[in-house]
Design a protein around this motif. Structure first.
Motif, PDB file in Angstrom:
ATOM      1  N   ASN A  36       0.813  -1.222   0.000  1.00  0.00           N
ATOM      2  CA  ASN A  36       0.000   0.000   0.000  1.00  0.00           C
ATOM      3  C   ASN A  36       0.846   1.271   0.000  1.00  0.00           C
ATOM      4  N   VAL A  37       2.131   1.112  -0.237  1.00  0.00           N
ATOM      5  CA  VAL A  37       3.031   2.270  -0.359  1.00  0.00           C
ATOM      6  C   VAL A  37       3.392   2.435  -1.836  1.00  0.00           C
ATOM      7  N   PRO A  38       2.901   3.486  -2.491  1.00  0.00           N
ATOM      8  CA  PRO A  38       3.138   3.676  -3.939  1.00  0.00           C
ATOM      9  C   PRO A  38       4.612   3.638  -4.309  1.00  0.00           C
ATOM     10  N   GLU A  39       5.483   4.227  -3.472  1.00  0.00           N
ATOM     11  CA  GLU A  39       6.912   4.253  -3.789  1.00  0.00           C
ATOM     12  C   GLU A  39       7.480   2.833  -3.869  1.00  0.00           C
ATOM     13  N   TYR A  40       6.999   1.955  -2.981  1.00  0.00           N
ATOM     14  CA  TYR A  40       7.491   0.580  -2.986  1.00  0.00           C
ATOM     15  C   TYR A  40       7.023  -0.150  -4.245  1.00  0.00           C
ATOM     16  N   LEU A  41       5.755   0.067  -4.610  1.00  0.00           N
ATOM     17  CA  LEU A  41       5.225  -0.595  -5.797  1.00  0.00           C
ATOM     18  C   LEU A  41       5.966  -0.127  -7.046  1.00  0.00           C
ATOM     19  N   ASP A  42       6.242   1.181  -7.123  1.00  0.00           N
ATOM     20  CA  ASP A  42       7.001   1.717  -8.264  1.00  0.00           C
ATOM     21  C   ASP A  42       8.406   1.115  -8.306  1.00  0.00           C
ATOM     22  N   ALA A  43       9.036   1.046  -7.115  1.00  0.00           N
ATOM     23  CA  ALA A  43      10.394   0.478  -7.044  1.00  0.00           C
ATOM     24  C   ALA A  43      10.385  -0.988  -7.448  1.00  0.00           C
ATOM     25  N   GLN A  44       9.366  -1.727  -6.967  1.00  0.00           N
ATOM     26  CA  GLN A  44       9.283  -3.152  -7.279  1.00  0.00           C
ATOM     27  C   GLN A  44       9.038  -3.373  -8.767  1.00  0.00           C
ATOM     28  N   ASN A  45       8.184  -2.520  -9.371  1.00  0.00           N
ATOM     29  CA  ASN A  45       7.928  -2.635 -10.814  1.00  0.00           C
ATOM     30  C   ASN A  45       9.192  -2.357 -11.621  1.00  0.00           C
ATOM     31  N   THR A  46       9.945  -1.337 -11.197  1.00  0.00           N
ATOM     32  CA  THR A  46      11.205  -1.021 -11.873  1.00  0.00           C
ATOM     33  C   THR A  46      12.183  -2.191 -11.753  1.00  0.00           C
ATOM     34  N   LEU A  47      12.265  -2.755 -10.544  1.00  0.00           N
ATOM     35  CA  LEU A  47      13.166  -3.889 -10.315  1.00  0.00           C
ATOM     36  C   LEU A  47      12.736  -5.099 -11.136  1.00  0.00           C
ATOM     37  N   LYS A 117      18.691  -2.481  -3.287  1.00  0.00           N
ATOM     38  CA  LYS A 117      19.130  -1.629  -2.177  1.00  0.00           C
ATOM     39  C   LYS A 117      18.824  -0.166  -2.469  1.00  0.00           C
ATOM     40  N   GLN A 118      19.050   0.227  -3.714  1.00  0.00           N
ATOM     41  CA  GLN A 118      18.825   1.624  -4.123  1.00  0.00           C
ATOM     42  C   GLN A 118      17.341   1.975  -4.137  1.00  0.00           C
ATOM     43  N   LEU A 119      16.502   1.058  -4.620  1.00  0.00           N
ATOM     44  CA  LEU A 119      15.079   1.362  -4.813  1.00  0.00           C
ATOM     45  C   LEU A 119      14.217   1.008  -3.611  1.00  0.00           C
ATOM     46  N   VAL A 120      14.432  -0.190  -3.066  1.00  0.00           N
ATOM     47  CA  VAL A 120      13.514  -0.710  -2.058  1.00  0.00           C
ATOM     48  C   VAL A 120      13.915  -0.328  -0.640  1.00  0.00           C
ATOM     49  N   LYS A 121      15.220  -0.324  -0.358  1.00  0.00           N
ATOM     50  CA  LYS A 121      15.671  -0.078   1.010  1.00  0.00           C
ATOM     51  C   LYS A 121      15.177   1.254   1.580  1.00  0.00           C
TER      52      LYS A 121
END
Length: 261
Positions: A36-47, A117-121
């Motif tokens: 439910n955190v948009p930044e995490y979903l964006d990071a996960q999609n990028t990864l 590490k860069q996106l999700v951490k």
């Protein structure tokens, strides 16, 4: 496994030792929070996109190696020893390249590890900081992660502070966004690359030129309007003067006629 047992024993001992006082225990569902955190979903999609691309490259190279092996097996009978050796060397080089890429992309300190590490951490750190803040404010003794390897056999929903963590993250995000907007107003080019600064400067120059052109057109229209009004006023005065002159001449002619009579 030993680590899990140690953690479980440690928690059990801590709760047992301090059983004299009422324990304040809460838990979170990390998976629920991150989903439910948009930044995490964006990071996960990028990864995920990067991982898909890397696996595609590895699969393509693997298929190429298999083709080389198949071709060599089919042609071995008609090839000279030198050609066979040349093709085997090529296969060996491609296999080494495959292992190198696998290590580069998915090794212990490979691109996937670094990108995660860069996106999700940063998002995980945000969750951790929110948990720390809530735990300190509400004086919890323990906060568990329901979705971790630590097995939770039972959990009462009233001890779930996952939504509180989400609200804290949303609040912190809004505060950060407001600060960034204010900073951007004071210094629009802060944090921008040279390319972005040039683009912003070009955009600002285009905006100013557009305003100047609009002001010039407005001034030109206003000057034309004033000129028309001036021309109309000049014609009106000239017509009035002609009428007065004609009237005066008529009166003079009438007076002369009276004098002659």
């Amino acid at each position: 496994m030993r680590l899990k047992i140690f953690v479980s024993v440690f928690i059990f001992c801590a709760i047992t030792v301090s059983a004299q006082k009422a324990q304040r225990i809460a838990y979170i569902d990390m998976e629920y929070i991150l989903e439910n955190v948009p930044e995490y979903l964006d990071a996960q999609n990028t990864l995920d996109s990067k991982v898909t691309k890397w696996r595609g490259e590895l699969d393509k190279l693997t298929r190429y190696i298999e083709k080389l092996k198949t071709d060599l097996a089919n042609e071995r009978a008609i090839l000279t020893q030198d050609l066979i050796q040349e093709k085997e060397d090529e296969i060996t080089l491609k296999q080494q390249e495959l292992r190198r890429l696998e290590s580069l992309y998915f090794g212990p300190k490979g691109d996937m590890f670094l990108l995660r590490k860069q996106l999700v951490k940063p998002v995980q750190d945000q969750v951790y900081n929110s948990v720390q803040s809530i735990a300190a404010r509400r004086q919890y003794d323990f906060v568990f992660d329901k979705s971790s390897d630590l097995v939770m056999l039972y959990s009462n929903k009233k001890h779930d502070i996952s939504d509180l963590v989400l609200k804290a993250i949303v609040r912190d995000r809004k505060i950060k966004q407001n600060k960034e907007k204010q900073a951007a107003k004071k210094n629009p080019t802060k944090g921008l690359s040279d390319k972005q600064k040039k683009a912003l400067a070009a955009k600002e120059a285009a905006r100013k030129k557009k305003e100047e052109d609009r002001a010039a057109r407005k001034k030109k229209i206003e000057e034309a309007r004033k000129k028309r009004l001036a021309d109309i006023e000049a014609k009106r005065k000239l017509l009035k003067q002609k009428k007065e002159a004609a009237k005066k001449k008529k009166e003079e002619d009438k007076k002369k006629e009276q004098d002659n009579n």
